[in-house]
Design an enzyme around this catalytic site. Structure first.
Site, mmCIF file in Angstrom:
data_model
loop_
_atom_site.group_PDB
_atom_site.id
_atom_site.type_symbol
_atom_site.label_atom_id
_atom_site.label_comp_id
_atom_site.label_asym_id
_atom_site.label_seq_id
_atom_site.Cartn_x
_atom_site.Cartn_y
_atom_site.Cartn_z
ATOM 1 N N GLU A 46 42.803 36.367 44.901
ATOM 2 C CA GLU A 46 42.334 35.356 43.871
ATOM 3 C C GLU A 46 43.476 34.638 43.678
ATOM 4 O O GLU A 46 43.278 33.391 43.520
ATOM 5 C CB GLU A 46 41.806 36.131 42.796
ATOM 6 N N ASP A 99 41.305 29.174 32.745
ATOM 7 C CA ASP A 99 40.797 29.768 31.538
ATOM 8 C C ASP A 99 41.734 29.810 30.229
ATOM 9 O O ASP A 99 41.614 29.415 29.201
ATOM 10 C CB ASP A 99 39.837 30.770 31.578
HETATM 11 C C1 9WN Z 1 34.652 32.127 33.790
HETATM 12 C C2 9WN Z 1 34.948 32.133 39.502
HETATM 13 C C3 9WN Z 1 35.608 31.713 38.139
HETATM 14 C C4 9WN Z 1 36.432 30.273 38.465
HETATM 15 C C5 9WN Z 1 37.253 29.967 37.237
HETATM 16 C C6 9WN Z 1 38.188 31.286 36.985
HETATM 17 C C7 9WN Z 1 37.349 32.313 36.697
HETATM 18 C C8 9WN Z 1 35.499 32.920 34.825
HETATM 19 C C9 9WN Z 1 36.182 34.353 34.333
HETATM 20 O O1 9WN Z 1 36.314 32.744 37.846
HETATM 21 O O2 9WN Z 1 36.560 31.963 35.321
HETATM 22 O O3 9WN Z 1 34.182 30.954 34.256
HETATM 23 O O4 9WN Z 1 35.050 35.151 34.168
HETATM 24 O O5 9WN Z 1 36.907 34.515 34.318
HETATM 25 O O6 9WN Z 1 39.065 30.921 35.959
HETATM 26 O O7 9WN Z 1 38.269 29.137 37.498
HETATM 27 O O8 9WN Z 1 35.706 29.123 38.802
HETATM 28 O O9 9WN Z 1 35.714 32.100 40.591
#
Ligand code: 9WN
Length: 457
Positions: free
Chosen positions: A429, A194
């Site tokens: 994570e 992100d």
């Molecule tokens: C937005 C769920 C997701 C991963 C992404 C990570 C994070 C979300 C957030 O979490 O993104 O989609 O709220 O930050 O960047 O890679 O799929 O684990």
């Protein structure tokens, strides 16, 4: 615990080249640790990435998680993917979040009310986001099946195949904004990385102010240290981009003229190409024609090299379609095209040199984990999410790429590094790229799943 099935792979034999002390007892400890995380995050037909931060189903998480379940409960591999594809939109897109109606709408921002998928023609009955994530699903389904082939798995592949094909068709037909055979992402969330520095240049052109966030309540910073998360200005831009896409009913026609963020990402497109390779494998075992998949994989690889490889830096960069330029940051995204078996030798060698440089430190014996961003860059941030920390899904993908091109010793270095990280810190994570300290959620599903996969090797 709900495990009726004894893992047929199991933690595997002890010992491995250059690895941490992989005693039988230590491997069993890690195996049980990972199993506990996946069991704890299992939610009737899917696995949440994290009970606190991400209490719904995420698209590319489910693909990685499905791989882990193959080692414990193969039935859950297929349930994971089937539940995700049940939420596929009529146009073929696989939404990046499928909201669990049993979880409060305020548990995650932005929740179902923000996305309003229920107002969109062709969206499924369950609430979802309108974005996608890297299409690693065919790759995961094929990998999981080969790990644990069974009649049940074959039947699941048969059912999933048309959905996986529709997912690829959506990306090829609706997202080829640049017209060169690559898919564009319309939001940094679609990259899965992100707040990577890869998006700094295109994001700086998105008009937004941090104050926009006063109208919303971020939930991520309740569960995680704000200093580790994207900033409020990042979030203001995230919201602005979704608002623009949502205003057009999440339609993709005419995006070039109206959408504020349009980028061709190396990882996203490498995943799309590798998934065509996987679909060729799936097609063969279910009696479909693998030829068109192989042809598409070759074309995507060629387009990736033509459009996203920079001979001056010797690595791959995203292309910002708003300016036509490659974005300058050298991030781990640049290494991921290694997963493409037809990547020409020149690019394989260049990417290996990039990976082995001080920027990423790839070695048969890693002294530190693979970072998500160039360690030598002035904007390297060891604590902030995708701007430096090490992530197991990316390490797993780069390791697969090394194996595809026969670099087994380097791949073994990444395997050991993954195991060492979890052995020392648990199924976090992400991890501090210097110290290996665990960051973010402490019981993260894809970390557990991919640890199981490398332990079983
Ligand atoms: C937005 C769920 C997701 C991963 C992404 C990570 C994070 C979300 C957030 O979490 O993104 O989609 O709220 O930050 O960047 O890679 O799929 O684990």
């Amino acid at each position: 615990m709900v495990n009726q099935t004894v893992p047929s792979a199991g933690p595997g034999p002890a010992a491995s080249a250059g690895a941490v002390s992989e005693t039988v007892a230590e491997r069993s400890r890690l195996w049980e640790l990972a199993r506990g995380v996946l069991d704890g995050n299992w939610e009737h037909d899917h696995t949440v990435p994290s009970r606190t931060l991400y209490p719904h189903q995420w698209s590319w998480d489910s693909a990685f998680i499905a791989i882990g379940w193959a080692h414990l409960r193969p039935d859950r591999t297929w349930s994971e993917l089937t539940s995700l594809f049940r939420a596929q939109w009529r146009d073929g897109r696989v939404p990046h979040i499928v909201f669990n109606p049993a979880v409060s709408g305020g548990a995650y921002f932005p929740g179902p009310g923000f996305w309003s998928s229920d107002t969109v023609e062709g969206a499924p009955p369950v609430a979802t986001s309108g974005l996608v994530q890297p299409p690693v699903h065919a790759l995961a389904a094929w990998h999981a099946y080969r790990r644990m082939p069974s009649e049940q798995g074959l039947a699941a592949l048969r059912r999933l195949y048309p959905h996986l094909v529709a997912q690829q068709r959506y990306l090829a037909n609706c997202r080829d904004v640049g017209g060169a055979g690559l898919a564009s992402i319309v939001h940094p969330w679609e990259s899965g990385l992100d707040n990577s520095p890869a998006w700094d240049a295109p994001m700086s052109a998105v008009p937004a102010e941090a104050a926009v966030m006063r109208a919303y309540r971020r939930r991520d910073t309740v569960h995680a240290d704000p200093a580790h998360r994207p900033t409020d200005l990042d979030y203001a831009r995230y919201v602005t981009i979704v608002t623009a896409y949502r205003a057009g009913g999440y339609r993709d026609d005419g995006l070039a003229g109206r959408h504020p963020f349009l980028v061709e990402c190396p990882l996203f497109n490498a995943a799309m190409g590798a998934s065509e390779v996987a679909l060729a494998g799936i097609a063969e075992v279910i009696g479909a024609d693998p030829g068109p998949h192989r042809e598409r994989a070759v074309r995507i690889t060629e387009a990736l090299v033509t459009r996203l490889y920079d001979p001056d830096t010797g690595t791959f960069h995203p292309r910002d379609l708003r300016t036509g330029r490659l974005t300058p940051a050298r991030t781990v995204l640049g290494l991921t095209p290694l997963i493409l078996p037809d990547l020409p030798a020149r690019q394989v060698q260049a990417v290996l040199a990039e990976a082995r440089s001080a920027r990423f430190g790839l070695a048969a014996r890693m002294d530190r984990p693979l970072p998500s961003h160039d360690r030598t860059a002035t904007d390297f941030e060891p604590l902030r999410y995708w701007r430096g920390p090490s992530w197991l899904n990316i390490t797993w993908l780069v390791r697969r790429g090394l194996l595809v091109h026969g670099h087994d010793r380097l791949a073994a270095g990444l395997r050991s590094s993954m195991i060492e990280l979890v052995a020392a810190a648990g199924c976090h994570e992400y991890f501090h790229p210097d110290t290996g300290a665990g960051l973010g959620s402490s019981a993260f599903s894809w970390t557990a799943a991919l640890l199981l996969d490398v332990l079983a090797d």
